[in-house]
Each structure stands twice: as structure tokens, then as C-alpha cells.
Design a protein around this motif. Sequence first.
Motif, short mmCIF file in Angstrom:
data_model
loop_
_atom_site.label_atom_id
_atom_site.label_comp_id
_atom_site.label_asym_id
_atom_site.label_seq_id
_atom_site.Cartn_x
_atom_site.Cartn_y
_atom_site.Cartn_z
N PRO A 83 0.99 -1.50 0.05
CA PRO A 83 0.02 -0.01 0.02
C PRO A 83 0.99 1.37 -0.09
O PRO A 83 1.79 1.36 0.44
CB PRO A 83 -0.67 -0.09 1.32
CG PRO A 83 -0.15 -0.85 2.21
CD PRO A 83 0.68 -2.00 1.34
N ILE A 84 0.38 2.25 -0.72
CA ILE A 84 0.75 3.71 -0.65
C ILE A 84 -0.32 4.56 -0.34
O ILE A 84 -1.40 4.49 -0.66
CB ILE A 84 1.40 3.87 -1.91
CG1 ILE A 84 2.46 3.16 -2.83
CG2 ILE A 84 1.84 5.41 -2.14
CD1 ILE A 84 3.69 3.22 -2.10
N THR A 85 -0.08 5.47 0.87
CA THR A 85 -1.15 6.33 1.38
C THR A 85 -1.43 7.43 0.43
O THR A 85 -0.62 7.82 -0.41
CB THR A 85 -0.49 6.84 2.67
OG1 THR A 85 0.66 7.65 2.47
CG2 THR A 85 -0.39 5.90 3.59
N HIS A 86 -2.56 7.82 0.60
CA HIS A 86 -2.93 9.06 -0.32
C HIS A 86 -4.08 9.81 0.70
O HIS A 86 -4.63 9.42 1.63
CB HIS A 86 -3.94 8.38 -1.44
CG HIS A 86 -4.17 9.57 -2.43
ND1 HIS A 86 -5.20 10.29 -2.57
CD2 HIS A 86 -3.46 9.87 -3.74
CE1 HIS A 86 -5.36 11.05 -3.23
NE2 HIS A 86 -4.38 10.90 -4.16
N PRO A 87 -3.82 11.24 0.52
CA PRO A 87 -4.66 12.05 1.48
C PRO A 87 -6.10 11.85 1.34
O PRO A 87 -6.94 12.08 2.24
CB PRO A 87 -4.22 13.37 1.06
CG PRO A 87 -3.66 13.30 -0.30
CD PRO A 87 -3.14 11.76 -0.46
N ARG B 30 -10.81 7.59 -0.18
CA ARG B 30 -11.61 7.27 -1.31
C ARG B 30 -10.60 6.57 -2.30
O ARG B 30 -10.83 5.57 -3.21
CB ARG B 30 -12.56 8.18 -1.96
CG ARG B 30 -13.57 8.61 -1.09
CD ARG B 30 -14.32 9.67 -2.01
NE ARG B 30 -13.40 10.80 -2.19
CZ ARG B 30 -13.94 11.74 -2.79
NH1 ARG B 30 -15.01 11.93 -3.29
NH2 ARG B 30 -13.09 12.73 -2.87
N VAL B 31 -9.34 7.01 -2.39
CA VAL B 31 -8.15 6.39 -3.30
C VAL B 31 -7.16 5.33 -2.89
O VAL B 31 -6.73 5.55 -1.64
CB VAL B 31 -7.30 7.70 -3.68
CG1 VAL B 31 -6.18 7.15 -4.63
CG2 VAL B 31 -7.86 8.66 -4.25
#
Length: 196
Positions: free
Chosen positions: A91-95, A98-99
Amino acid sequence: MSDDRVPDKLDCGRSVEELSAYLEAGRQPYDRDIETCPDCLNAIESLQRVGQLSRDLVAEDAALLPAPPQSWFEGIFSAIHSELRAGRSIPITHPDPRVSITLAEGAVRSLLRSVGDSLDGVFIGRTEIVGDAEIPGAPVQVVLTATIGWGQSIPDVSETLRVKVFEALERHTELNVTAVDVIVEDIHGYTPKDER
């Protein structure tokens, strides 16, 4: 843990033999499905590396040493072949909650190989990400096997590789890497780039 079995097909359904034939044909006629598939492109890049490695080793070892044991080269090829699957989704975090963004484990292995390629005389064999890479923040350990050029300092090359792997993983992933272990498995005939 990595799977030691060699896959017959990539996750996208294409076989390594099919991609090898496409590469040998000069990637002609152009196949849009292959050229836009991350799994296929990763496999083609690995096949190109192996091809260049074999040409370099034949030229250098023929001049310096008896031919390397077949099992050594086959070991590298087998390791690359077995790692062509996409593997786990990291996983890569996103602000935006919903993404959802993930990085394929195969892409990380390709990154590790590119770090080895950046060092003169270093060839990466196996790569392994040990731990729960699919859980954000979980500690993981990276284990690499490598061969290095004759006459190079094993401790110096190992430390340089270890530091560069840490830097690359920190720059390109969000993995919580607690250790990078480098295992030098073999030494090969070697001519520094500036002497070729």
C-alpha cells in the motif's frame, strides 16, 4: 517469503517464453498489449538484463578465468524468472481516503535490481521482502543475494549496496525497512567499466 517455483505464466497470462520471442524479434511487430502491461514490461526488462549479463560475462570471463559454472548463471536466471510475478500489493498512502494506491512487490524487486545494476560489477541474484509488506508501517527486512567482481572488496561493495537499497526504498516506497541483508554468493571475472 518468496516462492521458489518458477511460474509458467505471469499474472497477466503471458508466458516468459512468449515475451522472450517478442524481445528476440526486436519487439516487432509492435504489440500494444505487451507494451502497456506492467508485468510484461517488468519481465522484458529482466530478460534484457539477463541477456546483457550473459554477454558481459562471456566476454570478461573468457579473457580472465575459465567459464563460470553453469549453475551460477542458471541460478541468477532462475531467480529473476521466479520473481516475475507481481506478488503482494504494497500500500501507498493517499490524502483522499477514497483513493487506493498499491505498489506491486514485483516492481519493488525490479527497483532492487536496478540499484544493483547501478554498481559496477554487481549482479543481484535473489531478492526477498520478509515481513507483512501489505500492512502499512509493518517492519520488513530485505534480503538480497549478489555476485561481485573479482578484486572488489566484499565488505565495501556490500555496504554500498545496502546503503543504496535503503535510500531507494525510502525514496520510492513507504515500506518500514528495518534491515537490509546482503549475501555475497559468488565472485565473477570482472573488468571495471573505465578499463573496457
